[in-house]
Structures are given as structure tokens and as C-alpha cells.
Design an enzyme around this catalytic site. Structure first.
Site, PDB file in Angstrom:
ATOM      1  N   ASP A 122       0.854  -1.171   0.000  1.00 49.36           N
ATOM      2  CA  ASP A 122       0.000   0.000   0.000  1.00 49.36           C
ATOM      3  C   ASP A 122       0.904   1.239   0.000  1.00 49.36           C
ATOM      4  OD1 ASP A 122      -2.368   1.642   0.447  1.00 49.36           O
ATOM      5  OD2 ASP A 122      -1.714   1.778   2.536  1.00 49.36           O
TER       6      ASP A 122
ATOM      7  N   LYS B 113      -8.857  -4.216  -3.879  1.00 51.25           N
ATOM      8  CA  LYS B 113      -7.421  -4.510  -3.949  1.00 51.25           C
ATOM      9  C   LYS B 113      -7.183  -6.014  -4.008  1.00 51.25           C
ATOM     10  CE  LYS B 113      -5.534  -0.440  -1.560  1.00 51.25           C
ATOM     11  NZ  LYS B 113      -4.664  -0.004  -0.443  1.00 51.25           N
TER      12      LYS B 113
ATOM     13  N   ASP C  96      -0.296   5.050   0.971  1.00 53.05           N
ATOM     14  CA  ASP C  96      -0.555   6.054   2.001  1.00 53.05           C
ATOM     15  C   ASP C  96      -0.365   5.497   3.396  1.00 53.05           C
ATOM     16  OD1 ASP C  96      -1.151   7.737  -0.060  1.00 53.05           O
ATOM     17  OD2 ASP C  96      -3.321   7.664   0.206  1.00 53.05           O
TER      18      ASP C  96
END
Length: 268
Positions: free
Chosen positions: A19, A171, A21
Site C-alpha cells: 500500500d 485490492k 498512504d
């Protein structure tokens, strides 16, 4: 969603997925992009302060509701509609170098490098716009990037998405499809995230990791004996990560103001 890849690495039967952020980069990448727009006078300092206040509010509430995700999608599409793809990519390149490059977590970068040194493909999987994800991928020498993609025709954004926002369960769907395409064994794959919203992705692979985790993910990781990496120096002050989709909604709204401001100046 979209992917942007370099030459595939045949070593091993698995890959590593990160990921962006709060996992790879401190804070929300879209917020740093908004700061870059502000520094180029594309909207006012007051707008940026409003965005920062919105960030603070969402740190306290710490939830990503469907209406927030939809707002993020609509705001982002309103921002890019009618704009040249290459112009936006060039702007993203500048802002990454000026504003984001020094916000990569050194600890996460070391985790990434460990996989690269072992000859494993490393992919970003993020709700952030794929243009930003691709730039981060290139700058860090990673294998590929999956991100939210806005549709374009003849090099101009249409204001629609290709697919949906790459967030939460989406995702896991994207990674499963990529693994099938590349012939990777998901039980031999690794995944890294800060958010409990990514539990579908983390639970999909054989080697899940919590990085700078929110409270729910920390508890889940401890219960399931997953590795936990926390690279924050002041964890108590940053206990609740900025929700990526929420930050995108606020930043997108600010960006819409920037576009309108630019158009009004052009029309004069």
C-alpha cells in the site's frame, strides 16, 4: 484500476504488494499533491488550511464510509475531466520530486529493498491515482503499480473511471487477478498495509504485514501473529491513520476549486 510494469522478474513464485498512504509514504499522497498545487498558486493557502483541518477531523473519526468513497471518486473525476493526460502526469512528476520524495518511510523502503534484493517482484497496490502510483514505482525502481485509473480518450480524461476506486476488497480482487496472470502462488506472496480496510488483501497472501497500523489492524495482526512494523516516532500522536479515500475526497474537492480558478483566469 491499471498497472504499469517493467520487465518481469522470473525469480521465485511470489511477489510483494505494498500500500502507499501511511505504509510506504508518510501521510496521504493526494494531500501532498494538493500541497504541490498550492505551491504553484493553483489554489489558495486558505484552501490548503481547510484541507488540513479536514485531515485532522478524519484522524479523530478514523472511518471510511461508502459515501466518503463515492465522494472521493466523484471529486477526482471532476478534477481531471477534459484535461490532457500528459499535462497531469508532468505535474505529478514535479510535485513528487518537490514534495513527496522525502516522505518515503525509510523502514518501509528497506522492506521493499529486501524483496528486490531477493529477486521478487514488488508492486504498489493503492487507491491513489495510477499516475501518482506509476511515478512512485519508477522513482523507487519497483516492478509495477496498481492504482485507480480515470478513463481517457485520445489523451484527454473523460470524467469516468476505468473500473472502480481501487480500495478495500477491490485490492484483493486486483491482486488475485494479477497473481493468476503472472503465475504467482498467493501463499508465497507478501502484502504490507497500515489499514484494516486492507484486511481482504492481507488475508489473501501467505505473508501479511501490518505497517504503521491503525488500531483495528494492530489488534488483528497481534491476534493472528502477523509481523507488525511501526516506523512512526510519535505513535500516540499518529495512532489513527488518515483514511485514504476520505483524504482523496477532500483533496479532490480542493482540486476542483483549483481547476475552476484556473479556468476563470483563462477566461479573463
Amino acid at each position: 484500476m491499471s498497472h504499469d510494469a517493467v520487465s518481469p522478474n522470473p525469480a521465485g513464485t511470489g511477489a510483494a504488494f505494498f500500500d502507499v498512504d501511511n505504509t510506504l509514504m508518510r501521510g496521504a499522497s493526494i494531500y501532498h499533491f494538493a500541497r504541490g498545487l498550492a505551491s504553484r498558486d493553483l489554489f489558495t493557502t486558505r484552501d490548503l488550511m481547510r484541507f488540513a483541518w479536514g485531515q485532522t477531523v478524519f484522524r479523530v473519526t478514523g472511518s471510511e464510509q461508502p459515501e466518503h468513497i463515492n465522494a472521493a471518486r466523484e471529486a477526482a473525476l471532476a478534477f481531471v475531466a477534459g484535461h490532457d493526460v500528459q499535462d497531469l502526469v508532468s505535474l505529478c512528476e514535479e510535485i513528487y520530486d518537490d514534495t513527496m520524495a522525502d516522505r518515503i518511510w525509510e523502514g518501509t523502503r528497506a522492506l521493499v529493498q529486501g524483496h528486490l534484493d531477493a529477486g521478487r517482484p514488488v508492486w504498489l497496490v493503492t487507491a491513489t491515482p495510477v499516475e501518482l502510483a506509476q511515478i512512485i514505482r519508477r522513482r523507487l525502481g519497483l516492478t509495477g503499480a496498481l492504482g485507480t485509473e480515470a478513463e481517457s480518450i485520445d489523451g484527454v480524461y473523460t470524467g469516468r473511471l476505468n473500473g472502480d476506486l481501487l480500495h478495500g476488497p477491490a485490492k484483493a480482487v486486483a491482486v488475485r487477478a494479477l497473481a493468476h496472470k503472472e503465475g504467482w502462488d498467493l501463499s508465497a506472496c507478501s502484502a504490507y498495509s497500515d489499514s484494516s480496510n486492507d484486511l481482504p488483501l492481507l488475508s489473501l497472501v501467505g505473508d501479511p504485514h501490518a505497517v504503521n497500523p491503525d488500531g483495528d489492524l494492530r489488534r488483528y495482526a497481534r491476534t493472528h501473529e502477523w509481523p507488525v512494523h511501526d516506523f512512526r516516532r510519535h505513535r500516540a500522536a499518529l495512532k489513527v491513520a488518515v483514511p485514504a479515500a476520505v483524504a482523496g475526497a477532500v483533496a479532490g474537492a480542493v482540486a476542483v476549486r483549483a481547476v475552476r480558478h484556473r479556468r476563470s483566469l483563462t477566461a479573463r
